[in-house]
Design an enzyme around this catalytic site. Structure first.
Site, short mmCIF file in Angstrom:
data_model
loop_
_atom_site.label_atom_id
_atom_site.label_comp_id
_atom_site.label_asym_id
_atom_site.label_seq_id
_atom_site.Cartn_x
_atom_site.Cartn_y
_atom_site.Cartn_z
N THR A 68 -2.20 4.10 -8.85
CA THR A 68 -3.61 3.46 -8.66
C THR A 68 -4.63 4.21 -9.81
OG1 THR A 68 -5.69 3.05 -7.12
CG2 THR A 68 -4.26 4.93 -6.60
N TYR A 87 -6.80 8.02 -0.08
CA TYR A 87 -5.80 7.05 -0.67
C TYR A 87 -5.49 7.47 -2.07
CZ TYR A 87 -4.60 2.81 -3.40
OH TYR A 87 -3.91 2.08 -4.36
#
Length: 337
Positions: free
Chosen positions: A117, A141
């Site tokens: 990501t 995350y």
């Protein structure tokens, strides 16, 4: 040769499985169905319901199906949720990847593609952001994915695994034929929320932060169509099969749209208006994130087909309306039974 897709019944994973099947690949899926749906898989694709971090399960699947490449999607992806439950994210993302890599090493799987990501960059110093930019994640995350990248790099160096890390920017849209799409209830993706509002399922949209130093005060994102992203993975697999060296690549289009511009695109393609409300900034949100895609375009044999915000919004809306029709039909059947 068989490709193992972890999280293959999820949003991005199911588009990957469909792309592989349409290309004539043998595919097997592991998914615990916590956010995925078995109905999203093409007929005949073997599905093993379980965790990608279950080493015994993964080893059995690799041995039974002759797996020689792993594409790893399984994981948790909601930034605000990671702020509330960091240990859950390190367990489900980082530890799962660790276990999966351990089995890949044990079974001699030579190729690994990892779903990462842009959140690993945090607030970038320059935009568009290149792959060599400093990695300073703002959320558990992002940190959980960065830790996984580091483990993959070190494991590959020690054991001769060839890999590609793909750092996604904002994935959106749905299969252009509306066969599959994002079906998770309570999804946090901006375009998903916007098409839910356009189809009457939400009374309004909250825009988290309208006071950023951007042209309209809202955050800016680089959206990539989920089907183009799936084809980027296919290109990455071909690159590894041709002997390509380990590499980390940004996955985006290299152009940014603000939250408010994205909402306007959904209004245009739907022909409907809906309420938009300003809300406070969210912890962990990044102001501006646009990909420098120079390396990806030079490395992979990949040309995007849906690099247009209105097209992405239209495909997301078509899928959402199909979901609504399907739910209405199920309800009518239940009422008449």
């Amino acid at each position: 040769m068989t490709v193992l897709v972890t999280g293959g019944a999820g949003y991005i994973g199911s588009h990957m499985v469909l792309a592989l099947v349409e290309a004539g690949e043998n595919v097997v899926v592991i998914d615990n169905l916590s956010s995925g749906f078995s109905a999203m898989l093409p007929q005949g694709v073997p599905l093993f319901i379980g965790d990608a971090g279950d080493e015994n399960l993964v080893e059995g699947v690799i041995a039974a199906h002759g797996v020689n490449a792993i594409i790893h999607f399984a994981g948790s992806v909601v930034v605000p949720a990671s702020m509330r439950d960091p240990l859950g994210y390190y367990q489900n993302n980082t530890m799962t990847t660790r276990n999966l890599l351990a089995v890949a090493v044990k079974c001699g799987v030579p190729r690994f593609i990892f779903s990462s990501t842009a959140a690993v960059y945090g607030n970038p110093e320059r935009v568009p952001v290149p792959e060599q930019a400093p990695t300073r994640p703002l959320s558990p995350y992002g940190s959980s994915k960065l830790m996984s990248e580091i483990m993959l790099h070190d494991t590959a160096a020690a054991h001769g695994i060839s890999y590609v890390v793909l750092r996604y920017f904002n994935v959106a849209g749905a299969d252009p034929q509306a066969r599959i799409g994002l079906a998770t209830l309570g999804a946090t993706h901006l375009l998903k929320i916007a098409v839910e509002a356009a189809s009457g399922q939400r009374p309004k949209i909250d825009v988290f932060g309208t006071d950023y130093p951007t042209p309209d005060g809202s955050c800016i994102r680089d959206f990539i169509h989920v089907s183009d992203l799936a084809q980027a993975h296919r290109a990455a697999l071909a690159y590894l099969r041709q002997g390509g060296a380990p590499v980390t690549l940004n996955c985006g289009y290299g152009r940014g749209y603000s939250v408010l511009e994205t909402i306007d695109a959904v209004r245009r393609v739907s022909g409907r208006n809906f309420a938009v409300q300003a809300a406070a900034r969210r912890l962990g949100d990044i102001m501006t994130m646009v990909a420098d895609t120079t390396r990806m375009r030079a490395t992979l044999d990949w040309t995007p087909r849906y690099d247009d915000l209105d097209t992405i919004a239209a495909h997301a809306l078509a899928w959402e309306e199909k979901l609504l029709r399907d739910r209405h039909g199920t309800l009518q059947q239940a009422l008449s039974a």
